[in-house]
Design an enzyme around this catalytic site. Structure first.
Site, PDB file in Angstrom:
ATOM      1  N   HIS A 121       0.870  -1.184   0.000  1.00  0.00           N
ATOM      2  CA  HIS A 121       0.000   0.000   0.000  1.00  0.00           C
ATOM      3  C   HIS A 121       0.910   1.238   0.000  1.00  0.00           C
ATOM      4  O   HIS A 121       2.016   1.186   0.555  1.00  0.00           O
ATOM      5  CB  HIS A 121      -0.838  -0.052   1.280  1.00  0.00           C
ATOM      6  CG  HIS A 121      -1.875   1.009   1.422  1.00  0.00           C
ATOM      7  ND1 HIS A 121      -1.582   2.291   1.826  1.00  0.00           N
ATOM      8  CD2 HIS A 121      -3.209   0.976   1.213  1.00  0.00           C
ATOM      9  CE1 HIS A 121      -2.707   2.999   1.880  1.00  0.00           C
ATOM     10  NE2 HIS A 121      -3.711   2.229   1.508  1.00  0.00           N
ATOM     11  N   ASP A 198       3.230  -4.186   8.011  1.00  0.00           N
ATOM     12  CA  ASP A 198       2.014  -3.400   7.838  1.00  0.00           C
ATOM     13  C   ASP A 198       0.847  -4.370   8.017  1.00  0.00           C
ATOM     14  O   ASP A 198       0.487  -5.111   7.107  1.00  0.00           O
ATOM     15  CB  ASP A 198       2.022  -2.777   6.430  1.00  0.00           C
ATOM     16  CG  ASP A 198       0.698  -2.115   6.092  1.00  0.00           C
ATOM     17  OD1 ASP A 198      -0.201  -2.103   6.949  1.00  0.00           O
ATOM     18  OD2 ASP A 198       0.577  -1.614   4.954  1.00  0.00           O
ATOM     19  N   GLN A 201      -4.355  -4.943   7.164  1.00  0.00           N
ATOM     20  CA  GLN A 201      -5.357  -5.881   6.634  1.00  0.00           C
ATOM     21  C   GLN A 201      -5.263  -7.263   7.278  1.00  0.00           C
ATOM     22  O   GLN A 201      -5.870  -8.213   6.781  1.00  0.00           O
ATOM     23  CB  GLN A 201      -5.225  -6.005   5.105  1.00  0.00           C
ATOM     24  CG  GLN A 201      -5.445  -4.717   4.362  1.00  0.00           C
ATOM     25  CD  GLN A 201      -6.801  -4.067   4.649  1.00  0.00           C
ATOM     26  OE1 GLN A 201      -7.734  -4.701   5.137  1.00  0.00           O
ATOM     27  NE2 GLN A 201      -6.914  -2.781   4.345  1.00  0.00           N
ATOM     28  N   LYS A 224     -10.376  -0.048  10.844  1.00  0.00           N
ATOM     29  CA  LYS A 224     -10.584  -1.224   9.987  1.00  0.00           C
ATOM     30  C   LYS A 224     -10.964  -2.448  10.806  1.00  0.00           C
ATOM     31  O   LYS A 224     -11.055  -3.555  10.292  1.00  0.00           O
ATOM     32  CB  LYS A 224      -9.316  -1.526   9.186  1.00  0.00           C
ATOM     33  CG  LYS A 224      -8.975  -0.438   8.160  1.00  0.00           C
ATOM     34  CD  LYS A 224      -7.768  -0.840   7.351  1.00  0.00           C
ATOM     35  CE  LYS A 224      -7.160   0.303   6.583  1.00  0.00           C
ATOM     36  NZ  LYS A 224      -7.959   0.759   5.444  1.00  0.00           N
ATOM     37  N   CYS A 364      -4.901   2.504  -3.613  1.00  0.00           N
ATOM     38  CA  CYS A 364      -3.621   2.977  -3.039  1.00  0.00           C
ATOM     39  C   CYS A 364      -2.500   1.966  -3.239  1.00  0.00           C
ATOM     40  O   CYS A 364      -1.621   1.822  -2.374  1.00  0.00           O
ATOM     41  CB  CYS A 364      -3.759   3.329  -1.560  1.00  0.00           C
ATOM     42  SG  CYS A 364      -4.945   4.621  -1.257  1.00  0.00           S
TER      43      CYS A 364
HETATM   44  N1  7TS Z   1      -1.720  -0.540   4.784  1.00  0.00           N
HETATM   45  C1  7TS Z   1      -2.656  -1.278   4.162  1.00  0.00           C
HETATM   46  C2  7TS Z   1      -2.326  -2.675   3.730  1.00  0.00           C
HETATM   47  C3  7TS Z   1      -3.910  -0.729   3.936  1.00  0.00           C
HETATM   48  O1  7TS Z   1      -4.837  -1.461   3.320  1.00  0.00           O
HETATM   49  C4  7TS Z   1      -4.183   0.598   4.358  1.00  0.00           C
HETATM   50  C5  7TS Z   1      -5.489   1.264   4.063  1.00  0.00           C
HETATM   51  C6  7TS Z   1      -3.179   1.299   5.018  1.00  0.00           C
HETATM   52  C7  7TS Z   1      -1.955   0.707   5.211  1.00  0.00           C
HETATM   53  C8  7TS Z   1      -3.400   2.672   5.538  1.00  0.00           C
HETATM   54  O2  7TS Z   1      -4.338   2.687   6.572  1.00  0.00           O
HETATM   55  P1  7TS Z   1      -4.909   4.050   7.145  1.00  0.00           P
HETATM   56  O3  7TS Z   1      -5.948   3.621   8.129  1.00  0.00           O
HETATM   57  O4  7TS Z   1      -3.776   4.759   7.782  1.00  0.00           O
HETATM   58  O5  7TS Z   1      -5.475   4.800   5.990  1.00  0.00           O
HETATM   59  N2  7TS Z   1      -6.155   0.735   2.973  1.00  0.00           N
HETATM   60  C9  7TS Z   1      -7.261   1.215   2.388  1.00  0.00           C
HETATM   61  C10 7TS Z   1      -7.846   0.563   1.304  1.00  0.00           C
HETATM   62  O6  7TS Z   1      -7.435  -0.477   0.823  1.00  0.00           O
HETATM   63  N3  7TS Z   1      -8.937   1.251   0.931  1.00  0.00           N
HETATM   64  O7  7TS Z   1      -9.058   2.333   1.700  1.00  0.00           O
HETATM   65  C11 7TS Z   1      -8.017   2.329   2.607  1.00  0.00           C
END
Ligand code: 7TS
Length: 406
Positions: A121, A198, A201, A224, A364
């Site tokens: 990501h 990371d 997910q 999430k 992303c």
């Molecule tokens: N890493 C992964 C694997 C992610 O899917 C996301 C967000 C992030 C980092 C960043 O997370 P945040 O909470 O700091 O934004 N992914 C997504 C997505 O797949 N669709 O919207 C946000």
């Protein structure tokens, strides 16, 4: 898991989108919030709200204790040895930036390599690009096999002695692929590299045990996993914390201050400058309590079942191609797909007209989409309140979109 009972905890799932019932399949982007989490926020704001660790009045003491307990809840959930290994952040993005700026910049130099995969990501890619630009270290990428699986022999071969840090997603937000972090940690440590995961997910979808994974950093977002937006976590192994410099400076993170100098409090306060999001941490702890009551192994089993069903339903549709491993055991709770004839945004738009919420675009992960030669994909992502009928509505909607638009 009793899905009907779970659904009752999520008032938003009673909503209509136009004339249709909402079918929420965008959980990879963010999950919905149960009553229990919103009640915990309400209780905090209406009964205990105060700035933490700053007052000796009753409310401040109560709020401080609730915040400290939230840290313990998070530590237990991912099996960290010490609560001090848990740093609260705004989310996975801030956690990864903290790892990059607090550890990466002071510890890496020209000639060092940072090893990533090609499916990261942007939040686990761009901070390391900046580290590379600032230190002279270089980024290196492990190739992803055609089925969306990372070959461990490739990984081992890429782990040359100049690799000082491995930064990988525990689960890809596009392919769904789950990486074997335990094996990666073993291989990385054997060449003296640290491992930054990371887990945005992974933590919401499966049991995560940082001690057994053996990683040095682990990041994730509260929103999430049923928690509020604006709260996240960076776990840092205690033995590595001493190598980190503060990320931000100001109130709450100091030991001594003079007009010209300052020294730092111990971790985790050292890394939490300013008034922290106490409500967010307390809401996240309530989300963790909710998930723990369900059982993370049950959550995982449920998603494997839904994944198996979704793969069957979508592969049966002519003209639809699925990304990532076809074995549901090898993927987390999402499925990305595309049609060669109809643009992903058009499919998502037709699905929305039937009340089905999915995400379309590059999610992303633009380098991965470029590598695959796809401008965009559709992604359906399921969670604890989704059931087979939601997958049926997704498949019906996709069929209708293809009929209408191709
Ligand atoms: N890493 C992964 C694997 C992610 O899917 C996301 C967000 C992030 C980092 C960043 O997370 P945040 O909470 O700091 O934004 N992914 C997504 C997505 O797949 N669709 O919207 C946000």
């Amino acid at each position: 898991m009793n899905i009907e009972k779970i659904k009752k905890d999520f008032p938003i799932l009673e909503r209509k989108i136009g004339l249709n019932d909402l079918v929420y399949l965008d959980n990879t982007a963010t999950t919905q919030k149960p009553l229990q989490v919103v009640e915990a926020l309400k209780d905090y704001y209406f009964q205990h709200n105060a700035n933490i660790h700053r007052g000796i009045h009753t409310l401040s003491e109560e709020a401080s204790e609730m915040y400290d307990n939230a840290r313990k809840t998070v530590a237990q959930f991912i099996n960290a040895i010490y609560p001090e290994e848990i740093i609260f952040t705004r989310g996975a993005t801030e956690s990864l930036n903290m790892a990059a700026f607090s550890w990466g910049i002071p510890n890496l130099k020209k000639g060092d390599k940072i090893l990533l995969t090609g499916f990261e990501h942007h939040s686990n890619l761009i901070p390391w690009q900046i580290v590379a630009k600032n230190t002279g270290a270089e980024l290196k990428f492990v190739k992803i096999g055609s089925a969306g699986i990372v070959d461990m022999t490739e990984f081992k071969n890429a782990l040359t002695p100049d690799v000082k840090l491995v930064c990988v997603a525990h689960a890809s937000n596009v392919l769904g692929t789950i990486l074997d972090i335990k094996e990666i940690s073993k291989m990385a440590h054997a060449v003296g590299a640290l491992v930054c995961v990371d887990g945005a997910q992974a933590v919401p979808h499966m049991p995560v045990n940082v001690q057994s994974l053996g990683c040095d950093f682990y990041s994730f977002s509260g929103h999430k996993m049923l928690g509020p937006t604006g709260i996240g976590v960076l776990y840092v192994k205690k033995s590595v914390m001493g190598q980190m410099v503060p990320f931000q400076f100001g109130g709450g993170m100091i030991k001594e201050v003079s007009l010209t100098d300052a020294s730092w409090a111990d971790a985790p306060e050292k890394f939490e400058a300013g008034t922290p999001d106490a409500a967010g941490a307390i809401g996240l702890a309530a989300a963790i309590d909710y998930l723990t009551a369900l059982g993370m192994d049950k959550v995982r089993e449920h998603e494997i079942e839904l994944g198996k069903y979704a793969i069957e339903k979508l592969t049966a549709i002519e003209g639809i191609k699925i990304l990532g491993p076809l074995d549901p055991e090898k993927r987390t709770g999402l499925i990305s797909f595309y049609s060669e004839k109809v643009h992903a945004h058009d499919i998502a738009s037709v699905l929305n007209s039937f009340g089905v919420a999915v995400r379309s675009g590059h999610h992303c992960a633009m380098p991965l989409h470029k590598e695959l030669g796809l401008p965009a994909t559709v992604r359906a992502s399921y969670y604890i309140y989704n059931d087979f009928s939601d997958i049926d509505k997704l498949a019906e909607g996709v069929k209708k979109a293809l009929t209408m638009l191709s």
